[in-house]
Design a protein around this motif. Structure first.
Motif, PDB file in Angstrom:
ATOM      1  N   ALA B  62     -44.614 -26.568  41.748  1.00  0.00           N
ATOM      2  CA  ALA B  62     -43.374 -26.189  41.465  1.00  0.00           C
ATOM      3  C   ALA B  62     -42.863 -26.644  39.963  1.00  0.00           C
ATOM      4  CB  ALA B  62     -42.197 -26.973  42.186  1.00  0.00           C
ATOM      5  N   PHE B  66     -41.973 -24.154  36.888  1.00  0.00           N
ATOM      6  CA  PHE B  66     -40.717 -24.187  36.494  1.00  0.00           C
ATOM      7  C   PHE B  66     -40.741 -24.347  34.918  1.00  0.00           C
ATOM      8  CE2 PHE B  66     -36.592 -26.363  35.553  1.00  0.00           C
ATOM      9  CZ  PHE B  66     -35.582 -25.432  35.896  1.00  0.00           C
ATOM     10  N   ASN B  71     -37.782 -20.497  36.109  1.00  0.00           N
ATOM     11  CA  ASN B  71     -36.976 -19.992  37.369  1.00  0.00           C
ATOM     12  C   ASN B  71     -37.208 -20.901  38.490  1.00  0.00           C
ATOM     13  OD1 ASN B  71     -36.480 -18.397  39.639  1.00  0.00           O
ATOM     14  ND2 ASN B  71     -36.752 -16.714  38.450  1.00  0.00           N
ATOM     15  N   PHE B  72     -36.478 -21.411  38.927  1.00  0.00           N
ATOM     16  CA  PHE B  72     -36.403 -22.343  40.244  1.00  0.00           C
ATOM     17  C   PHE B  72     -36.955 -21.803  41.190  1.00  0.00           C
ATOM     18  CE2 PHE B  72     -34.333 -24.245  43.894  1.00  0.00           C
ATOM     19  CZ  PHE B  72     -35.387 -25.676  43.757  1.00  0.00           C
ATOM     20  N   TRP B  73     -36.613 -20.318  41.673  1.00  0.00           N
ATOM     21  CA  TRP B  73     -36.734 -19.723  42.905  1.00  0.00           C
ATOM     22  C   TRP B  73     -38.569 -19.248  42.840  1.00  0.00           C
ATOM     23  CZ3 TRP B  73     -33.065 -20.675  45.361  1.00  0.00           C
ATOM     24  CH2 TRP B  73     -31.783 -20.950  44.885  1.00  0.00           C
ATOM     25  N   ALA B  75     -40.282 -21.331  41.291  1.00  0.00           N
ATOM     26  CA  ALA B  75     -41.204 -22.364  41.329  1.00  0.00           C
ATOM     27  C   ALA B  75     -41.152 -22.938  43.009  1.00  0.00           C
ATOM     28  CB  ALA B  75     -40.390 -23.459  40.731  1.00  0.00           C
ATOM     29  N   LEU B  76     -40.042 -22.606  43.735  1.00  0.00           N
ATOM     30  CA  LEU B  76     -40.268 -22.774  45.008  1.00  0.00           C
ATOM     31  C   LEU B  76     -41.284 -21.920  45.624  1.00  0.00           C
ATOM     32  CD1 LEU B  76     -36.606 -23.090  46.717  1.00  0.00           C
ATOM     33  CD2 LEU B  76     -38.573 -24.882  46.487  1.00  0.00           C
ATOM     34  N   MET B 132     -38.820 -32.871  37.332  1.00  0.00           N
ATOM     35  CA  MET B 132     -38.727 -31.242  36.810  1.00  0.00           C
ATOM     36  C   MET B 132     -37.015 -30.983  36.418  1.00  0.00           C
ATOM     37  SD  MET B 132     -38.982 -28.361  39.556  1.00  0.00           S
ATOM     38  CE  MET B 132     -37.846 -27.167  39.896  1.00  0.00           C
ATOM     39  N   MET B 134     -32.866 -30.632  37.430  1.00  0.00           N
ATOM     40  CA  MET B 134     -31.756 -29.713  38.165  1.00  0.00           C
ATOM     41  C   MET B 134     -31.597 -28.580  37.710  1.00  0.00           C
ATOM     42  SD  MET B 134     -30.482 -29.537  41.293  1.00  0.00           S
ATOM     43  CE  MET B 134     -30.997 -31.252  41.478  1.00  0.00           C
ATOM     44  N   PRO B 135     -32.267 -27.448  38.477  1.00  0.00           N
ATOM     45  CA  PRO B 135     -31.792 -25.867  37.955  1.00  0.00           C
ATOM     46  C   PRO B 135     -30.505 -25.653  37.626  1.00  0.00           C
ATOM     47  CG  PRO B 135     -32.841 -26.095  40.124  1.00  0.00           C
ATOM     48  CD  PRO B 135     -32.595 -27.555  39.751  1.00  0.00           C
ATOM     49  N   TYR B 153     -26.747 -29.230  45.687  1.00  0.00           N
ATOM     50  CA  TYR B 153     -28.167 -28.805  45.817  1.00  0.00           C
ATOM     51  C   TYR B 153     -28.565 -29.178  47.408  1.00  0.00           C
ATOM     52  CZ  TYR B 153     -33.207 -28.822  45.172  1.00  0.00           C
ATOM     53  OH  TYR B 153     -34.566 -28.689  45.376  1.00  0.00           O
ATOM     54  N   PRO B 222     -36.821 -31.457  42.150  1.00  0.00           N
ATOM     55  CA  PRO B 222     -35.822 -31.421  41.229  1.00  0.00           C
ATOM     56  C   PRO B 222     -35.183 -32.813  41.341  1.00  0.00           C
ATOM     57  CG  PRO B 222     -35.519 -29.311  42.211  1.00  0.00           C
ATOM     58  CD  PRO B 222     -36.715 -30.075  43.014  1.00  0.00           C
TER      59      PRO B 222
END
Lengths: 423, 301, 333
Positions: B62, B66, B71-73, B75-76, B132, B134-135, B153, B222
């Motif tokens: 992740a 990232f 892009n956090f999504w 990364a997930l 990482m 926080m997005p 979150y 995160p």
């Protein structure tokens, strides 16, 4: 030690693969022949696991000194060979490896890079194998302050909890008065260092400002991944100020998670360790105005020598020195100076008597000098200060220091109260 | 032991609400890891002690994604998928060789994998701890619930874990694939006789279990510090959970995860020093009274 | 029976003598250190094998007794009121008691549940060590070293004397365990390992037998802890952490469980590997992991077990009768 840590890792790795294949045929551990033209200095430190980074910086801080000596032709023509082993932070491994370094690797001097539990184990090794040993990374005061633990050839070249507590107490009590911070909580890791450090801070800050009240204490586990339960517990107390002895990766996680709860919006934080370089750089959203004890900063002492030290460290590692980095650097400098004075003789007792009350020039010293106090084998006159976090690198500003005479005065009282000295 | 503080908190709705939310924050992430562990044990009968390492890999995947995409999504998704792929590779190369082997061998092999993964991460990323961050989307003030505050979150994290858990439950219990997997747990020979490629199935199940651990790692990235070896503490917790909940039971893993969450959340107030000890005490009591765990019917699934 | 007892005593005396002169062949403190270390962890592994290899009880939490031994011995010596032999004796008895109490609960459980509950007990013990700071020193371990007062003219502050003392402790324990390994009790345990139900039918009190071997192996493991405490002059919570049990299990898998000396061989190999790998890389865990995989997946069993099977095969070639080889399936030292 070459300039690139990464490449040495890879090369060593290949060597290790070869070594394992030969293990079966070699039988007993290899006993190194001491070479008359080198002085071997051994170090065990934590190179793997969660605090591996600190061990890496300790190694780097020390090797800066030894490399410089070797480039200048060595001591009395003898080159220094620096042998580093990974103890993984396990005390029994630290003890065994230290014995191995002395007994089978031919190391005549130990620069120990262990945190508290490990260095108490190493101290016992040195008691039975009296070579010179400088503990570079243990802040727990009792290691050198408690006469019961005294070892003639063992010294300490790092910050000491009690010194820090005096400065922290004076600094925090003054701020508490100014900002009317009465309601305090603590949040420190649940192990010896965390507990000692926090207790000393509470004692001192209350001594200087008796109106302060500590309404709650939380003790997350050392290396806990999650601090949510501690943070919410702190919030429930609605404190005006927090004191925390968390450090390293734990502190990073704590700050980021506390940010989610907006903990620092209404609460002033006092931290022992946020001022350490890797913490400052790892936190993505560093809140401004967190008060922190000095770990290391290129801005303090504010001298060219210190900036040069920071630059040469950065050239080696890619980032500024850490607390562990300068402490090992100072330890190495003391060892080198003692060796110079004995003309390269490595006898433990001879080196120890040179080290007692020795003062060396150091970029870290207050007024450029650091002293190894003879009575209890620990350093004084090193930088102790508190400062505040700011957004811009190197992320710290407004250093406030306290006269060493004041620190020493209180330390004496503390030693008496603990029964460490007669009075 | 501070029972007064515990009682005070329980009688204040704000404190109780906050600590209950804390229990879910801790518990749901544990559940993701534990459910994967439980699934693998239920179907493959392997105690995957390397699961903590997979959680760590998820977090690092992740982080890297990232850092590259921002892009956090993404990364997930990468965390879950890439860890799943690593899981499949491990299953093919290593784990498949220890099916039916005794527990000691499983333990050692997984221990070895953990050591290798930890050092591999250290080799690639270095030993520095990483964050990482926080997005942007979640950069919001905490939400007030019953007088207590919960960061947005964490609400997302709880939701995402719940969705993943429900999806897993649905797939196992309501789909043809799930039926085959359950049959595989009970009688692999029969499944094989039906012309289904069990080798592939085993790899798939291990991959899904690993993917769940990877997702947990991605969700944790995160808010938690990334270090080599970060999976270790998680492994012990999730291990306690599947023993208490019943090895192989997804529902049991859920209940036990929340239970552990509550112990940690309220233990921080009432008995901070002995929360870990207490979890092992509960584990021992469960083992004595109902060795197969609270929700374990048989020793498998 | 008596002759086997005599053999074991003889072997122990021979062993002590051999190790007594070893340092004069391989001089150097490092060799002595290495042997003491292997003796400590070897005892842990050998005593664990009394459960795993002999009885089929796969314990994950065996280090609880190892740590108990180290702490109990260290605390008794620090109290200053007992002599070294008395502290050793008290520690062994205390450890046996601890094993009797935990064992009475543990051995009722079967298979993995037995493994898990032993782990749970060990981790509770670990938590107690960390929590009870006043007694144990918490995470810092027992501070200030372990005093070693002279007893019966023996001074353990002398390195060689301490080495001899540790070797003697080791050999006594090894002789006791070997005696059990070969005794009718040992064969009853093998019967339980291979088929507990049949053992039950034959009138064996399976619970009592399991408990007995659990107590014995706990007591022997504590001696390993004593040796390590003497060596590092302290006791640390890490001794009670699950990874210490993991090391013992690794030694078992590396050396093998079939032979009495297999685990000792495993402990020796493990220490040797660590010693060499550490000297060459800080990625020792990576190398260790690869080695484990190669051994466990490649050899499937411990090295000593392979050697043993090879020996059996050779013997088979010499003598054909089936009965003999069948007997050999239940191995001796």
């Amino acid at each position: 030690m070459t300039n690139s840590m990464k490449t040495i890792g890879r090369r060593d790795f290949l060597k290790a693969a070869a070594a394992t294949t030969t293990v079966a045929v070699t039988g007993f551990p290899y006993v190194a022949k001491a070479d008359a033209n080198t002085i071997r200095i051994g170090m065990t430190t934590i190179l793997s696991g969660r605090v591996a980074m600190l061990g890496n910086t300790a190694r780097a801080g020390a090797s800066l000194v030894f490399d410089a000596v070797n480039q200048a032709g060595g001591i009395n023509g003898k080159k220094i060979e620096f042998v580093v082993r990974d103890s993984e932070g396990k005390p029994d491994v630290a003890a065994k490896l230290t014995r191995d370094l002395i007994n089978s690797e031919g190391c005549e001097i130990i620069l120990s890079g262990e945190s508290s539990a490990g260095s108490f184990a190493v101290q016992e090794v040195i008691r039975s194998l009296p070579v010179l040993c400088v503990h570079a990374e243990t802040e727990t005061s009792s290691l050198t302050a408690d006469p019961k633990l005294f070892v003639k050839t063992a010294f300490r070249s790092c910050r000491q909890g009690i010194h820090d507590a005096v400065v922290g107490g004076i600094y925090a009590s003054k701020l508490a008065k100014e900002k009317d911070l009465k309601r305090w909580v603590t949040c420190s890791p649940d192990y010896a260092f965390g507990r000692d450090n926090t207790a000393q801070f509470i004692e001192l800050v209350k001594m200087y400002e008796p109106s302060i009240e500590f309404v709650d204490q939380t003790w997350p586990k050392l290396y806990a991944p999650d601090y949510t339960e501690s943070i919410t517990k702190i919030l429930s107390q609605q404190p005006q100020a927090i004191y925390s002895a968390l450090w390293g990766g734990d502190l990073v996680a704590f700050v980021e998670q506390a940010n989610l709860y907006r903990l620092f919006d209404n609460t002033t934080m006092f931290s022992t360790a946020i001022g350490d370089t890797p913490v400052l750089t790892a936190i993505k959203q560093l809140p401004e105005g967190i008060h922190t004890a000095y770990r290391y900063s290129r801005k303090s002492p504010d001298t060219q020598e210190n900036r040069d030290f920071a630059d040469s460290f950065k050239k080696l590692m890619g980032y500024d020195p850490t607390g562990w980095g300068w402490e090992a650097n100072v330890g190495a400098a003391f060892i080198v100076e003692a060796l110079k004075r004995t003309n390269g003789k490595t006898d433990g007792a001879a080196l120890a008597s040179e080290l007692e009350d020795m003062t060396i020039k150091s970029p870290l010293g207050v007024n450029g000098e650091i002293t190894m106090r003879g009575s209890d084998h620990t350093i004084i006159n090193y930088p102790v200060a508190w400062s505040q976090t700011v957004r811009k690198a190197p992320y710290l500003d407004n250093f406030v220091s306290v006269e060493w005479s004041k620190i020493l005065e209180f330390e004496k009282e503390w030693q008496k109260s603990k029964g460490y000295i007669q009075g | 032991m501070d029972t007064d503080a515990l009682f005070m908190c329980l009688s204040s709705s704000a404190c109780a609400a906050t600590q209950i939310s804390t229990a879910f924050i801790i518990g749901m992430l544990l559940f993701l890891v534990a459910s994967g562990l439980s699934l693998i044990f239920g179907v493959l009968n392997v105690t995957n002690f390397a699961h903590g390492g997979l959680y760590m890999l998820g977090a690092y995947f992740a982080l890297s994604t990232f850092e590259v995409t921002g892009n956090f999504w993404a990364a997930l998704v990468v965390a879950a998928l890439a860890t799943g792929v690593v899981g499949i590779i491990l299953e093919r190369l290593v784990i498949s060789r220890i099916y039916g082997a005794d527990l000691l061998m499983q333990l050692l092999v997984c221990y070895a994998l953990t050591l290798i993964m930890d050092d591999a991460v250290r080799f690639i990323y270095g030993s520095e701890y990483k964050m990482m961050g926080m997005p942007q989307v979640f950069d919001l003030p905490p939400v007030a619930i019953a007088g207590g505050f919960v960061p947005s979150y964490y609400l997302f994290m709880i939701g995402a874990s719940a969705v993943a858990g429900l999806a897993l439950w649905f797939v196992i219990n309501r789909t043809r694939f799930g039926k085959v997997v359950r049959a595989l747990a009970i009688n692999p020979k029969m499944v094989s006789a039906l012309g289904i490629n069990t080798t592939l199935l085993y790899a798939a199940v291990f991959g899904v279990g690993s993917g769940l651990a990877g997702l947990a790692g991605g969700l944790a990235a995160p808010i938690r510090t990334l270090t080599p070896g970060m999976g270790l503490s998680f492994l012990l917790d999730s291990f306690i959970i599947i023993v208490i909940g019943g090895m192989g039971s997804i529902g049991g893993a859920f209940v036990a995860s929340i239970l552990v969450g509550f112990i940690k959340a309220f233990g921080a107030i009432g008995f901070p020093l002995f929360t870990d000890g207490l979890m092992f005490v509960i584990m021992a009591i469960v083992l004595i009274l109902k060795p197969q765990g609270l929700f374990g019917e048989r020793s498998a699934l | 029976m008596i002759s086997s007892l005599a053999t074991n005593i003889g072997l122990a005396v021979l062993g002590i003598a051999a190790f007594a002169i070893l340092p004069s062949i391989f001089p150097g403190a490092a060799v002595i250190d290495f042997i003491i270390y292997v003796a400590a962890y070897g005892l842990l592994a050998m005593s664990l094998n009394m459960l795993v290899g002999l009885t089929g009880l796969v314990a994950f939490g065996h280090a609880i007794f190892f740590a108990f031994g180290a702490y109990s011995f260290g605390l008794l010596m620090q109290s200053g009121s007992v002599s070294i032999p008395a502290a050793v004796l008290l520690t062994v008895v205390g450890s046996a008691l601890l094993a009797a109490i935990t064992g009475a609960i543990c051995v009722r459980l079967k298979d993995v549940y037995f493994s898990f509950i032993t782990l749970a007990f060990q981790m509770v013990f670990y938590s107690i060590i960390l929590t009870w700071v006043g007694l144990t020193g918490g995470d810092q371990g027992l501070l200030g070293g372990i005093p070693k007062p002279v007893f019966m003219g023996i001074d353990l502050t002398n390195g060689y004397t301490q080495y001899l003392f540790c070797i003697t402790l080791f050999m006594v324990c090894a002789a006791i365990m070997r005696q059990v390994w070969q005794s009718p009790f040992g064969y009853t345990l093998r019967l339980i390992r291979d088929n507990a139900t049949r053992a039950d039918f034959l009138g064996v009190n399976v619970f009592a037998m399991k408990l007995a071997v659990f107590v014995l192996s706990g007591a022997m493991a504590s001696v390993g802890g004593i040796i390590l405490a003497l060596f590092v002059s302290g006791a640390y919570p890490e001794f009670a952490f699950w990874t210490t049990s993991g090391d013992a299990i690794f030694a078992l898998m590396l050396g093998g469980t079939k032979l009495f000396l297999g685990p000792l061989f495993g402990a020796f190999l493990l220490e040797l590997i660590e010693h060499f790998v550490r000297a060459h890389t800080e990625y020792q865990n990576f190398v260790l992991g690869i080695v484990i995989l190669l051994i466990v997946l490649g050899l499937k069993r411990g090295i000593a077990d392979h050697l043993y099977d090879l020996a059996v095969k050779l013997r088979k070639r010499d003598r054909k009768p089936v009965a003999v080889t069948k007997l050999a399936e239940a191995p001796d030292a």
